[in-house]
Design a protein around this motif. Structure first.
Motif, PDB file in Angstrom:
ATOM      1  N   ASP A  95       3.724  -1.438   8.675  1.00 25.23           N
ATOM      2  CA  ASP A  95       3.525  -0.032   8.328  1.00 25.23           C
ATOM      3  C   ASP A  95       4.880   0.671   8.265  1.00 25.23           C
ATOM      4  O   ASP A  95       5.794   0.353   9.031  1.00 25.23           O
ATOM      5  CB  ASP A  95       2.620   0.626   9.369  1.00 25.23           C
ATOM      6  N   LYS A 111      -3.951   3.851   5.053  1.00 23.50           N
ATOM      7  CA  LYS A 111      -3.324   2.578   4.645  1.00 23.50           C
ATOM      8  C   LYS A 111      -3.640   1.457   5.632  1.00 23.50           C
ATOM      9  O   LYS A 111      -3.940   0.333   5.225  1.00 23.50           O
ATOM     10  CB  LYS A 111      -1.812   2.786   4.492  1.00 23.50           C
ATOM     11  N   ASN A 115       4.909   5.608   2.847  1.00 24.60           N
ATOM     12  CA  ASN A 115       4.644   6.897   2.216  1.00 24.60           C
ATOM     13  C   ASN A 115       5.881   7.384   1.456  1.00 24.60           C
ATOM     14  O   ASN A 115       5.916   8.502   0.975  1.00 24.60           O
ATOM     15  CB  ASN A 115       4.191   7.948   3.237  1.00 24.60           C
ATOM     16  N   LEU A 135       0.856  -1.185   0.000  1.00 26.26           N
ATOM     17  CA  LEU A 135       0.000   0.000   0.000  1.00 26.26           C
ATOM     18  C   LEU A 135       0.896   1.240   0.000  1.00 26.26           C
ATOM     19  O   LEU A 135       1.777   1.369   0.844  1.00 26.26           O
ATOM     20  CB  LEU A 135      -0.899   0.019   1.246  1.00 26.26           C
ATOM     21  N   ALA A 176       3.175  -1.173   3.954  1.00 22.67           N
ATOM     22  CA  ALA A 176       2.710   0.172   3.595  1.00 22.67           C
ATOM     23  C   ALA A 176       3.865   1.151   3.722  1.00 22.67           C
ATOM     24  O   ALA A 176       4.751   0.984   4.568  1.00 22.67           O
ATOM     25  CB  ALA A 176       1.549   0.598   4.496  1.00 22.67           C
TER      26      ALA A 176
END
Length: 462
Positions: free
Chosen positions: A242, A177, A284, A169, A282
């Motif tokens: 994450d 997410k 960013n 993700l 996940a």
């Protein structure tokens, strides 16, 4: 962690022997001389494991086992017997016993069996706790939206939810997410198994390996007891990694092996353990950039990127702002004992004009504040926080005028990112942790962006 173990046997000397042996392993031992007494102890104490004799006067071991499985179905029971026939062992396992040991027993064998049972109990407790937390926040964490970009996310979730493929993700911080990861798990073929979430950026680098794979007692300073790692906790279920882009390079090779071979090795324990885990990662970060900069392993990237799902920023799904805001107002208002009919047209227009650098998380916080200060049945423009109306850096989602398309999109986006970071630093007087929190990213990710954009931070940014 101290565990409570109940030993049930009609021989007081054996109870004392077991109490002495088990108490060496940070275990509090309770004893009972028969099945009825054991049930009374279970009613008054938080017991993690029952070790019961097979033959006892009154209520015997099989009867006690049946009663425990009826009253406390998640409580593991180890049956011990001097009449260790295959028939008794098989029957106890069929009736729900976790394991059995034969008298006379070896202390090391007893320790191993008890340790496994307590690890099983811990995993069940963690799973129940996480399920309770998920149910509590289920309303807020619902997938809301009908924009074309979000419909593509919903379609991807539907396509992959029954698969065991690794999912990556991607998207800005605050785009939901973890919410999507939980939705994939909840509606997939592992829904009745554990969902374990790990924030790779929030755990100190020195503890990450132990956190992921567990450790044996004495493996390092502070390892006072065996610990089950997140991979084992998530066995048969889903492990959500994450901020995978923040994982140290040294650990990435071990994560790659765990994903490829489904084998882990706890710290301080040479024995390998097989795990069956569906991984959702996940980030960013742009992992391809990180690969190019030698900050992320290329082989791990391709192992994670089996089924990528990019999540749109909130400014890219403006039509979803109103339904999301109404959803949050309904659920958060109900929690505070308030009921709202909705938002005024002016309030909705103000929210639609704002760029939401913190995405859905920022919108939720904005609506929560509005539900607190609003005095009427409808949330008005004046109930919204003042920063929505303050001058902002260049709006990434603003309408691009004809002929003003940038020749270098990456450079233009970098300028926008830099403007937000400088604004956050100015608002936080140069405190990086506070600035990171303002724009909804981790401190490690914030530091990475400062380095990437060449921003040098003084104590106070003016």
């Amino acid at each position: 962690m101290t565990h409570n173990v109940l030993v049930v046997d009609d021989e007081p000397k054996l109870c004392d022997l077991l109490a002495s042996a088990l108490s060496q392993n940070d275990i509090a031992v309770f004893t009972a001389g028969n099945g009825l007494h054991a049930l009374k102890v279970l009613e008054s104490e938080d017991i993690d494991l029952v070790i019961s004799d097979w033959r006892m006067p009154g209520m015997d071991g099989p009867q006690l086992l049946a009663e425990i499985k009826n009253r406390y179905p998640q409580l593991p029971v180890i049956v011990m017997t001097a009449y260790s026939t295959v028939k008794n062992a098989v029957q106890s396992m069929r009736n729900g016993a976790f394991d059995y040991i034969a008298k006379p027993f070896d202390i090391d064998e007893l320790d191993i069996t008890v340790s496994k049972a307590l690890q099983f109990r811990d995993i069940l407790k963690d799973n129940l706790r996480m399920r309770a937390e998920l149910d509590e926040h289920q309303q807020i964490d619902s997938l809301v939206g009908d924009s074309p970009s979000f419909r593509r996310v919903l379609s991807a979730i539907d396509s992959v939810r029954e698969s065991n493929a690794t999912i990556l993700l991607t998207g800005e911080s605050g785009t939901g997410k973890e919410m999507v990861a939980r939705a994939i798990h909840k509606h997939g073929n592992r829904a009745d198994k554990p969902f374990v979430a790990v924030n790779c950026a929030a755990i100190p680098e020195g503890l990450l390996e132990s956190e992921m794979f567990g450790h044996r007692k004495g493996a390092f300073t502070g390892a006072v007891a065996d610990r089950v790692g997140r991979f084992q906790q998530a066995d048969k279920g889903t492990l959500f990694l994450d901020e995978i882009g923040e994982m140290p390079l040294a650990l990435q090779a071990k994560i790659l092996r765990a994903l490829q071979e489904r084998i882990i090795e706890p710290v301080g324990d040479p024995r390998e353990r097989k795990v069956d885990v569906r991984v959702i990662a996940a980030t960013n970060k742009n992992l391809l950039d990180a690969v190019a900069n030698k900050e992320f392993r290329e082989d791990l990237y391709y192992r994670l990127n089996v089924f990528p799902i990019p999540l749109p920023a909130l400014r890219e799904r403006v039509e979803d702002i109103a339904p999301l805001a109404r959803h949050f107002a309904h659920t958060l208002g109900a929690a505070a004992g308030k009921r709202f009919s909705g938002f005024s047209a002016e309030a909705l227009q103000a929210m639609a004009r704002y760029s939401w650098p913190g995405n859905i998380r920022e919108l939720q916080n904005c609506v929560e504040r509005a539900t607190i200060v609003a005095s009427g049945a409808e949330i008005e423009e004046q109930d919204l926080p003042a920063y929505l109306f303050a001058s902002q850096p260049t709006q990434p989602g603003a309408q691009v005028a004809e002929g003003s398309v940038p020749a270098d999109l990456e450079a233009a986006l970098a300028e926008v990112e830099k403007a937000y970071i400088l604004a956050a630093l100015a608002q936080s007087n140069g405190v990086q942790a506070a600035a990171a929190q303002l724009i909804g990213i981790s401190e490690r990710s914030f530091w990475y962006r400062l380095k990437k954009l060449g921003i040098h931070v003084d104590k106070i940014v003016r």
